[in-house]
Motif scaffolding. Structure first.
Motif, PDB file in Angstrom:
ATOM      1  N   LEU A 207       0.831  -1.202   0.000  1.00 53.84           N
ATOM      2  CA  LEU A 207       0.000   0.000   0.000  1.00 53.84           C
ATOM      3  C   LEU A 207       0.866   1.253   0.000  1.00 53.84           C
ATOM      4  CD1 LEU A 207      -2.835   1.393   0.439  1.00 53.84           C
ATOM      5  CD2 LEU A 207      -2.331   1.232   2.895  1.00 53.84           C
ATOM      6  N   CYS A 208       1.871   1.280   0.887  1.00 50.73           N
ATOM      7  CA  CYS A 208       2.727   2.458   0.987  1.00 50.73           C
ATOM      8  C   CYS A 208       3.559   2.672  -0.280  1.00 50.73           C
ATOM      9  CB  CYS A 208       3.645   2.325   2.198  1.00 50.73           C
ATOM     10  SG  CYS A 208       2.788   2.386   3.796  1.00 50.73           S
ATOM     11  N   ARG A 209       3.876   1.606  -0.998  1.00 46.71           N
ATOM     12  CA  ARG A 209       4.625   1.745  -2.244  1.00 46.71           C
ATOM     13  C   ARG A 209       3.739   2.164  -3.416  1.00 46.71           C
ATOM     14  NH1 ARG A 209       7.053  -3.162  -0.267  1.00 46.71           N
ATOM     15  NH2 ARG A 209       5.681  -4.365  -1.652  1.00 46.71           N
ATOM     16  N   GLY A 210       2.450   2.271  -3.175  1.00 44.76           N
ATOM     17  CA  GLY A 210       1.539   2.680  -4.229  1.00 44.76           C
ATOM     18  C   GLY A 210       1.052   1.555  -5.107  1.00 44.76           C
ATOM     19  N   GLU A 211       1.360   0.318  -4.751  1.00 48.36           N
ATOM     20  CA  GLU A 211       1.024  -0.830  -5.595  1.00 48.36           C
ATOM     21  C   GLU A 211      -0.433  -1.246  -5.488  1.00 48.36           C
ATOM     22  OE1 GLU A 211       3.784  -3.782  -4.318  1.00 48.36           O
ATOM     23  OE2 GLU A 211       5.554  -2.612  -4.909  1.00 48.36           O
ATOM     24  N   GLU A 212      -1.133  -0.759  -4.473  1.00 47.15           N
ATOM     25  CA  GLU A 212      -2.523  -1.168  -4.265  1.00 47.15           C
ATOM     26  C   GLU A 212      -3.518  -0.046  -4.545  1.00 47.15           C
ATOM     27  OE1 GLU A 212      -3.453  -4.019  -3.953  1.00 47.15           O
ATOM     28  OE2 GLU A 212      -2.031  -5.241  -2.836  1.00 47.15           O
ATOM     29  N   LEU A 222     -13.937   5.117  -5.941  1.00 46.13           N
ATOM     30  CA  LEU A 222     -13.427   6.479  -5.831  1.00 46.13           C
ATOM     31  C   LEU A 222     -11.964   6.509  -6.255  1.00 46.13           C
ATOM     32  CD1 LEU A 222     -14.864   7.413  -2.321  1.00 46.13           C
ATOM     33  CD2 LEU A 222     -15.744   8.163  -4.526  1.00 46.13           C
ATOM     34  N   ASP A 223     -11.531   7.624  -6.818  1.00 44.92           N
ATOM     35  CA  ASP A 223     -10.128   7.789  -7.176  1.00 44.92           C
ATOM     36  C   ASP A 223      -9.345   8.131  -5.911  1.00 44.92           C
ATOM     37  OD1 ASP A 223      -7.663   8.277  -8.237  1.00 44.92           O
ATOM     38  OD2 ASP A 223      -8.242  10.105  -9.315  1.00 44.92           O
ATOM     39  N   LEU A 224      -8.610   7.155  -5.389  1.00 44.82           N
ATOM     40  CA  LEU A 224      -7.890   7.351  -4.136  1.00 44.82           C
ATOM     41  C   LEU A 224      -6.456   7.819  -4.344  1.00 44.82           C
ATOM     42  CD1 LEU A 224      -9.066   4.242  -2.070  1.00 44.82           C
ATOM     43  CD2 LEU A 224      -9.994   6.562  -2.048  1.00 44.82           C
ATOM     44  N   ALA A 225      -6.004   7.888  -5.582  1.00 45.27           N
ATOM     45  CA  ALA A 225      -4.603   8.209  -5.858  1.00 45.27           C
ATOM     46  C   ALA A 225      -4.145   9.505  -5.185  1.00 45.27           C
ATOM     47  CB  ALA A 225      -4.358   8.257  -7.361  1.00 45.27           C
ATOM     48  N   PRO A 226      -4.894  10.599  -5.288  1.00 52.54           N
ATOM     49  CA  PRO A 226      -4.418  11.832  -4.649  1.00 52.54           C
ATOM     50  C   PRO A 226      -4.326  11.739  -3.123  1.00 52.54           C
ATOM     51  CG  PRO A 226      -6.172  12.295  -6.231  1.00 52.54           C
ATOM     52  CD  PRO A 226      -6.159  10.817  -6.009  1.00 52.54           C
ATOM     53  N   TYR A 227      -5.092  10.852  -2.543  1.00 53.08           N
ATOM     54  CA  TYR A 227      -5.165  10.763  -1.090  1.00 53.08           C
ATOM     55  C   TYR A 227      -4.162   9.771  -0.506  1.00 53.08           C
ATOM     56  CZ  TYR A 227      -9.493  13.055  -2.374  1.00 53.08           C
ATOM     57  OH  TYR A 227     -10.409  13.919  -2.926  1.00 53.08           O
ATOM     58  N   LEU A 228      -3.693   8.853  -1.325  1.00 54.00           N
ATOM     59  CA  LEU A 228      -2.738   7.847  -0.867  1.00 54.00           C
ATOM     60  C   LEU A 228      -1.301   8.195  -1.235  1.00 54.00           C
ATOM     61  CD1 LEU A 228      -4.680   4.573  -1.791  1.00 54.00           C
ATOM     62  CD2 LEU A 228      -4.492   5.656   0.457  1.00 54.00           C
ATOM     63  N   ALA A 229      -1.122   9.282  -1.995  1.00 49.20           N
ATOM     64  CA  ALA A 229       0.208   9.587  -2.535  1.00 49.20           C
ATOM     65  C   ALA A 229       1.247   9.810  -1.440  1.00 49.20           C
ATOM     66  CB  ALA A 229       0.126  10.815  -3.444  1.00 49.20           C
ATOM     67  N   GLY A 230       0.846  10.372  -0.319  1.00 51.12           N
ATOM     68  CA  GLY A 230       1.807  10.681   0.733  1.00 51.12           C
ATOM     69  C   GLY A 230       1.936   9.617   1.800  1.00 51.12           C
ATOM     70  N   LEU A 231       1.305   8.468   1.593  1.00 53.10           N
ATOM     71  CA  LEU A 231       1.326   7.421   2.614  1.00 53.10           C
ATOM     72  C   LEU A 231       2.693   6.742   2.647  1.00 53.10           C
ATOM     73  CD1 LEU A 231      -0.748   6.282   4.629  1.00 53.10           C
ATOM     74  CD2 LEU A 231      -1.229   4.474   2.984  1.00 53.10           C
ATOM     75  N   LYS A 232       3.364   6.810   3.789  1.00 59.10           N
ATOM     76  CA  LYS A 232       4.684   6.227   3.948  1.00 59.10           C
ATOM     77  C   LYS A 232       4.747   5.441   5.257  1.00 59.10           C
ATOM     78  CE  LYS A 232       6.212   8.383   0.283  1.00 59.10           C
ATOM     79  NZ  LYS A 232       6.467   7.633  -0.977  1.00 59.10           N
ATOM     80  N   PRO A 233       5.499   4.339   5.278  1.00 56.98           N
ATOM     81  CA  PRO A 233       5.638   3.596   6.541  1.00 56.98           C
ATOM     82  C   PRO A 233       6.457   4.384   7.544  1.00 56.98           C
ATOM     83  CG  PRO A 233       7.086   2.678   4.863  1.00 56.98           C
ATOM     84  CD  PRO A 233       6.228   3.699   4.172  1.00 56.98           C
ATOM     85  N   ARG A 234       6.111   4.288   8.801  1.00 55.42           N
ATOM     86  CA  ARG A 234       6.851   4.992   9.851  1.00 55.42           C
ATOM     87  C   ARG A 234       8.091   4.221  10.284  1.00 55.42           C
ATOM     88  NH1 ARG A 234       2.393   7.591  14.034  1.00 55.42           N
ATOM     89  NH2 ARG A 234       1.304   8.926  12.518  1.00 55.42           N
ATOM     90  N   SER A 235       8.157   2.960   9.936  1.00 58.45           N
ATOM     91  CA  SER A 235       9.325   2.150  10.276  1.00 58.45           C
ATOM     92  C   SER A 235       9.596   1.213   9.111  1.00 58.45           C
ATOM     93  CB  SER A 235       9.071   1.342  11.558  1.00 58.45           C
ATOM     94  OG  SER A 235       7.926   0.519  11.422  1.00 58.45           O
ATOM     95  N   PRO A 236      10.844   0.784   8.939  1.00 60.11           N
ATOM     96  CA  PRO A 236      11.171  -0.104   7.816  1.00 60.11           C
ATOM     97  C   PRO A 236      10.508  -1.462   7.971  1.00 60.11           C
ATOM     98  CG  PRO A 236      13.030   0.077   9.319  1.00 60.11           C
ATOM     99  CD  PRO A 236      12.017   1.089   9.767  1.00 60.11           C
ATOM    100  N   ALA A 237      10.384  -2.156   6.859  1.00 61.70           N
ATOM    101  CA  ALA A 237       9.809  -3.498   6.901  1.00 61.70           C
ATOM    102  C   ALA A 237      10.638  -4.387   7.812  1.00 61.70           C
ATOM    103  CB  ALA A 237       9.749  -4.085   5.487  1.00 61.70           C
ATOM    104  N   ALA A 238       9.960  -5.188   8.595  1.00 66.99           N
ATOM    105  CA  ALA A 238      10.649  -6.053   9.550  1.00 66.99           C
ATOM    106  C   ALA A 238      11.219  -7.268   8.844  1.00 66.99           C
ATOM    107  CB  ALA A 238       9.684  -6.504  10.643  1.00 66.99           C
ATOM    108  N   GLY A 239      12.436  -7.622   9.225  1.00 72.65           N
ATOM    109  CA  GLY A 239      12.955  -8.904   8.796  1.00 72.65           C
ATOM    110  C   GLY A 239      12.286  -9.995   9.601  1.00 72.65           C
TER     111      GLY A 239
END
Length: 266
Positions: A207-212, A222-239
């Motif tokens: 989701l955060c990478r824009g793939e969804e 609804l066109d969610l692209a403008p609303y999801l554009a700034g979505l970023k994870p607060r922490s890196p992906a866990a190993g």
């Protein structure tokens, strides 16, 4: 008014709040409403039962107090809160008059739909909805579900970093993983009974990478692209950080498989 609301699901610390705020703005700008932590269905399930109808007493005060103690949020929440109170007060009077019958599910459905007014589309997010999914099937039989999932280790460690007055937060990673497993396991049990076109499983980092974005836009209409554009994870992906408990690993693999685009919505 749509009779097929969008219910955003996900266990604690899986990114649902960030996604809910994006959906709230998209719905609001399109003339609808998406509540961030609305929790009205949760409160109705807890405070509206058959005995309440038999006793002619809808616990409106308790529900309104709970809504105000930790208020729902998002654009348009003020008018929504006003409409909710009007709906609850009208229902309470009807219950006192014995005018609503003896079916708490039917009354809960009436309260939820009248609280939305004549909106063209509406939805809600609250993590605890995962604990009441069979009730949702009864009260909102045409609801659509977005299930947001996050790697259990990452979610568990985020739980342990959580601040504020939250007595329900586990104290150890093992306990947090067990809680993640229990909550997400409810979706695994519930999902097969929901038609494929009314459920969508989304992985948090995808989701955060824009793939969804495209799938979510098609799903909600609804066109969610403008609303999801700034979505970023607060922490890196866990190993992996070591092997997951077997029951946790099984739930995670099932969620990952259901999040594959080809198996969810075409």
């Amino acid at each position: 008014m749509t009779v097929s609301p969008v219910i955003l699901l996900g266990s604690q610390r899986c990114g649902t709040t960030a996604l809910a705020y994006a959906m709230n703005l998209a719905f609001h700008d399109a003339g609808g409403h998406f509540t961030v932590n609305g929790k009205l269905p949760y409160l109705l399930h807890r405070w509206l039962g058959g005995q309440d109808l038999a006793d002619r007493h809808l616990r409106t005060d308790e529900i309104l107090h709970a809504l105000d103690r930790r208020p729902p949020d998002g654009a348009g929440v003020g008018p929504w809160r006003t409409q909710v109170e009007q709906s609850l007060r009208a229902a309470a009077r009807d219950v006192a008059e014995g005018a609503v019958g003896d079916d708490p599910v039917a009354l809960a459905r009436h309260i939820l739909t009248t609280a939305q007014g004549e909106l063209p589309h509406w939805g809600d997010k609250y993590n605890e909805y995962l604990l009441h999914l069979p009730w949702f099937r009864q009260v909102l039989p045409k609801a659509r579900y977005v299930m947001l999932v996050r790697h259990p280790t990452e979610a568990a460690r985020s739980m342990l970093r959580w601040k504020g007055d939250r007595p329900y937060v586990p104290l150890t990673e093992a306990a947090a993983l067990a809680k993640w497993t229990a909550w997400n396991g409810h979706w695994i049990d519930f999902a097969p009974g929901v038609p494929a076109e009314r459920r969508l499983v989304v992985e948090y980092h995808a989701l955060c990478r824009g793939e969804e974005t495209e799938r979510l836009s098609r799903f909600t209409g609804l066109d969610l692209a403008p609303y999801l554009a700034g979505l970023k994870p607060r922490s890196p992906a866990a190993g992996t950080g070591g092997e997951l408990p077997q029951d946790t690993a099984s739930v995670w693999e099932a969620l990952r498989a259901s999040a594959a685009p080809a198996t969810v919505l075409t």
